[in-house]
Write a protein that holds these residues in place. Sequence first.
Motif, PDB file in Angstrom:
ATOM      1  N   THR A   1       2.374  14.481   2.622  1.00  0.00           N
ATOM      2  CA  THR A   1       0.522  14.291   2.156  1.00  0.00           C
ATOM      3  C   THR A   1       0.309  13.701   1.365  1.00  0.00           C
ATOM      4  O   THR A   1      -0.561  12.358   1.191  1.00  0.00           O
ATOM      5  N   HIS A   2       1.588  12.913   0.333  1.00  0.00           N
ATOM      6  CA  HIS A   2       1.259  12.395  -0.789  1.00  0.00           C
ATOM      7  C   HIS A   2       1.846  10.711  -0.011  1.00  0.00           C
ATOM      8  O   HIS A   2       0.723   9.725  -0.119  1.00  0.00           O
ATOM      9  N   GLU A   3       2.206  10.671   0.719  1.00  0.00           N
ATOM     10  CA  GLU A   3       2.721   9.425   1.914  1.00  0.00           C
ATOM     11  C   GLU A   3       1.368   9.212   2.650  1.00  0.00           C
ATOM     12  O   GLU A   3       1.168   8.049   2.575  1.00  0.00           O
ATOM     13  N   ALA A   4       0.672  10.437   2.849  1.00  0.00           N
ATOM     14  CA  ALA A   4       0.057   9.607   3.907  1.00  0.00           C
ATOM     15  C   ALA A   4      -1.604   9.634   2.766  1.00  0.00           C
ATOM     16  O   ALA A   4      -2.273   8.235   3.865  1.00  0.00           O
ATOM     17  N   THR A   5      -1.879  10.070   2.083  1.00  0.00           N
ATOM     18  CA  THR A   5      -2.699   9.537   1.435  1.00  0.00           C
ATOM     19  C   THR A   5      -2.277   8.335   0.268  1.00  0.00           C
ATOM     20  O   THR A   5      -3.660   7.298   1.336  1.00  0.00           O
ATOM     21  N   GLU A   6      -1.330   7.795   0.604  1.00  0.00           N
ATOM     22  CA  GLU A   6      -1.096   6.350   0.176  1.00  0.00           C
ATOM     23  C   GLU A   6      -1.620   5.824   1.331  1.00  0.00           C
ATOM     24  O   GLU A   6      -1.767   4.229   1.002  1.00  0.00           O
ATOM     25  N   GLU A   7      -1.147   5.948   2.477  1.00  0.00           N
ATOM     26  CA  GLU A   7      -1.675   5.361   3.583  1.00  0.00           C
ATOM     27  C   GLU A   7      -2.539   5.303   3.994  1.00  0.00           C
ATOM     28  O   GLU A   7      -3.613   4.126   4.488  1.00  0.00           O
ATOM     29  N   ILE A   8      -3.260   6.221   3.733  1.00  0.00           N
ATOM     30  CA  ILE A   8      -5.664   6.174   3.924  1.00  0.00           C
ATOM     31  C   ILE A   8      -6.080   4.632   3.123  1.00  0.00           C
ATOM     32  O   ILE A   8      -6.579   3.976   3.202  1.00  0.00           O
TER      33      ILE A   8
ATOM     34  N   ALA B   1      -0.183   7.462   8.697  1.00  0.00           N
ATOM     35  CA  ALA B   1      -0.599   8.529   8.053  1.00  0.00           C
ATOM     36  C   ALA B   1      -0.325   9.413   9.218  1.00  0.00           C
ATOM     37  O   ALA B   1      -0.560  10.771   8.088  1.00  0.00           O
ATOM     38  N   GLU B   2      -0.839   9.823   9.886  1.00  0.00           N
ATOM     39  CA  GLU B   2      -1.058  10.620  10.997  1.00  0.00           C
ATOM     40  C   GLU B   2      -0.317  11.218  11.011  1.00  0.00           C
ATOM     41  O   GLU B   2      -0.072  12.261  10.564  1.00  0.00           O
ATOM     42  N   GLU B   3       0.992  10.371  11.204  1.00  0.00           N
ATOM     43  CA  GLU B   3       2.030  11.011  11.608  1.00  0.00           C
ATOM     44  C   GLU B   3       2.969  11.223  10.286  1.00  0.00           C
ATOM     45  O   GLU B   3       3.187  12.504  10.622  1.00  0.00           O
ATOM     46  N   TYR B   4       2.538  11.054   8.624  1.00  0.00           N
ATOM     47  CA  TYR B   4       2.683  12.250   8.182  1.00  0.00           C
ATOM     48  C   TYR B   4       1.995  13.480   7.700  1.00  0.00           C
ATOM     49  O   TYR B   4       2.951  14.173   7.849  1.00  0.00           O
ATOM     50  N   LEU B   5       1.249  12.871   7.801  1.00  0.00           N
ATOM     51  CA  LEU B   5       0.215  14.086   7.852  1.00  0.00           C
ATOM     52  C   LEU B   5       0.688  15.449   8.634  1.00  0.00           C
ATOM     53  O   LEU B   5       0.933  16.316   8.537  1.00  0.00           O
ATOM     54  N   ARG B   6       1.451  15.530  10.215  1.00  0.00           N
ATOM     55  CA  ARG B   6       1.655  16.354  11.205  1.00  0.00           C
ATOM     56  C   ARG B   6       3.283  16.420  10.834  1.00  0.00           C
ATOM     57  O   ARG B   6       3.352  18.077  10.637  1.00  0.00           O
ATOM     58  N   ARG B   7       3.566  15.968  10.125  1.00  0.00           N
ATOM     59  CA  ARG B   7       5.201  16.079   8.900  1.00  0.00           C
ATOM     60  C   ARG B   7       4.720  17.302   7.562  1.00  0.00           C
ATOM     61  O   ARG B   7       5.356  17.121   6.652  1.00  0.00           O
ATOM     62  N   GLY B   8       3.993  17.174   7.724  1.00  0.00           N
ATOM     63  CA  GLY B   8       3.776  18.170   5.600  1.00  0.00           C
ATOM     64  C   GLY B   8       3.513  17.010   4.481  1.00  0.00           C
ATOM     65  O   GLY B   8       4.028  17.142   3.644  1.00  0.00           O
TER      66      GLY B   8
END
Length: 478
Positions: free
Chosen positions: A260-267, A251-258
Amino acid sequence: MFFIWRPHKKIVNLPRIFNTRTLDTRPQRVHAYGSPTFHIDMKHRFVHILATLSLAFALPAAAQKTGTQSYDYMRGVEDYKAEKYADAQRHFEKAIAANPKDADSHHYLALLFNETKQYREALEACSKALALTPKKDKEGQASHYDLRAQINLALADSTAAIADFTTAIKLQPENENYLRNRADAYLEMGRLDEASADYEAVIRLNEGYTEAYLGLGQIAHRRGQDDEALRIFERTVRLSPLNEKAHLLVAEEYLRRGKTHEATEEIMDAIEQEATCEAAPILQQLEGEALQAMIVKMECRARKNQNVIVWPFYIAQLKDTKEGRTIANFTKGSKLPAATPAAEDANGVVTELAATKTGGMFRVEGAINDVTLAIHYDANSTKATVGSTDVLFLLKNSYVKMEDFVQAPKNLDANGQIPDGTEIVLRQVKLGTLVLENLHATVSTSQKVALIVGPDALSPLGTIETDATKRVLKIIGK
């Protein structure tokens, strides 16, 4: 900001009176398809439980006559596992007073002091355990060195910590945990090449050791190799889909790449895997659409799983970020805003719980001593009954103590179960937001569900009504 997770490392030895292998607190080995293999087989679990039941209430003198670990040592271990540190310290100190050469009690005191951040006392206790352990006992010596290294790290003495980790590895070169611990220390010190070498050595010993892959991913990130870091973290999620730290690092890596949908799913996946996960730092980074999306997803999950306390906790925390407040980590004692009752009538507050009718009973989600389990309501039941298998599980994992039995059973029955009719006091039973304290229940070997309660058992909460059409169990408060 990038976060390094340093998971708890506890070295826990079963009392030698049990005559079983050491209780292994290592990360579980994981096959390529994600299924864990367990380090303690059913035979050893049975021996452990049988020994606990038959010996926990033995007189101290009886234990000493056989040359086994003392009663105070055994009680200290139990209290330590239950995080009753003051009681545990008292028992270990009594064990040491009776036998000053008790290395195991000194080791546990070191663990206890380390846990309570009394690092100087922990260092002294661990050094005593080390001095009392024979040189030929390489396994015992290595465990002391590894613990002392962790204490030295807490005291900011990295040189002494690395020296102790290295000694532990020399004594037990096939122990991947000691290698991993030294790798973590190197990573924290910024010695990336040495950390990488240790993590790779861990993987050569155990290809399924997910924490080593996470370490390599963090090293790649430190070196500016973000694509490689993401590749490693994603591979770790595939290897071990239940690993919360892996999900959060992805999720941290996804957030760096913008993304957000993928990041929130991982969280969401991370929080769902472990209710005590350290999601707060990454949640603190969310803002705007990502923050709102996270709240909506959690609200949907909270409605679906009404008994899971972590969702409303984090929802409240996320909403507070709009007022500039800091998000806290979820812990077992986290407090939530007061639950909103479903309705109120002339008789008092009404709480409705989602229920499924099965076999003449209503099944609701609940918890026994903080362990999520299904609870069945039977309108014809005159007393609470609990399944023997579930009690054994709770006992083995220290959610139930021997003192919780009204009269502790001395032996298991012929089928390895706690005997029928054994009475036990369940310290806390939760149904949604409602809590029952000190519920008296009777053990049943034939019962296939965890807990059955009737109107009498639930009477402290109020009057019970059921609605099979609406699929609810209604509790009208007094």
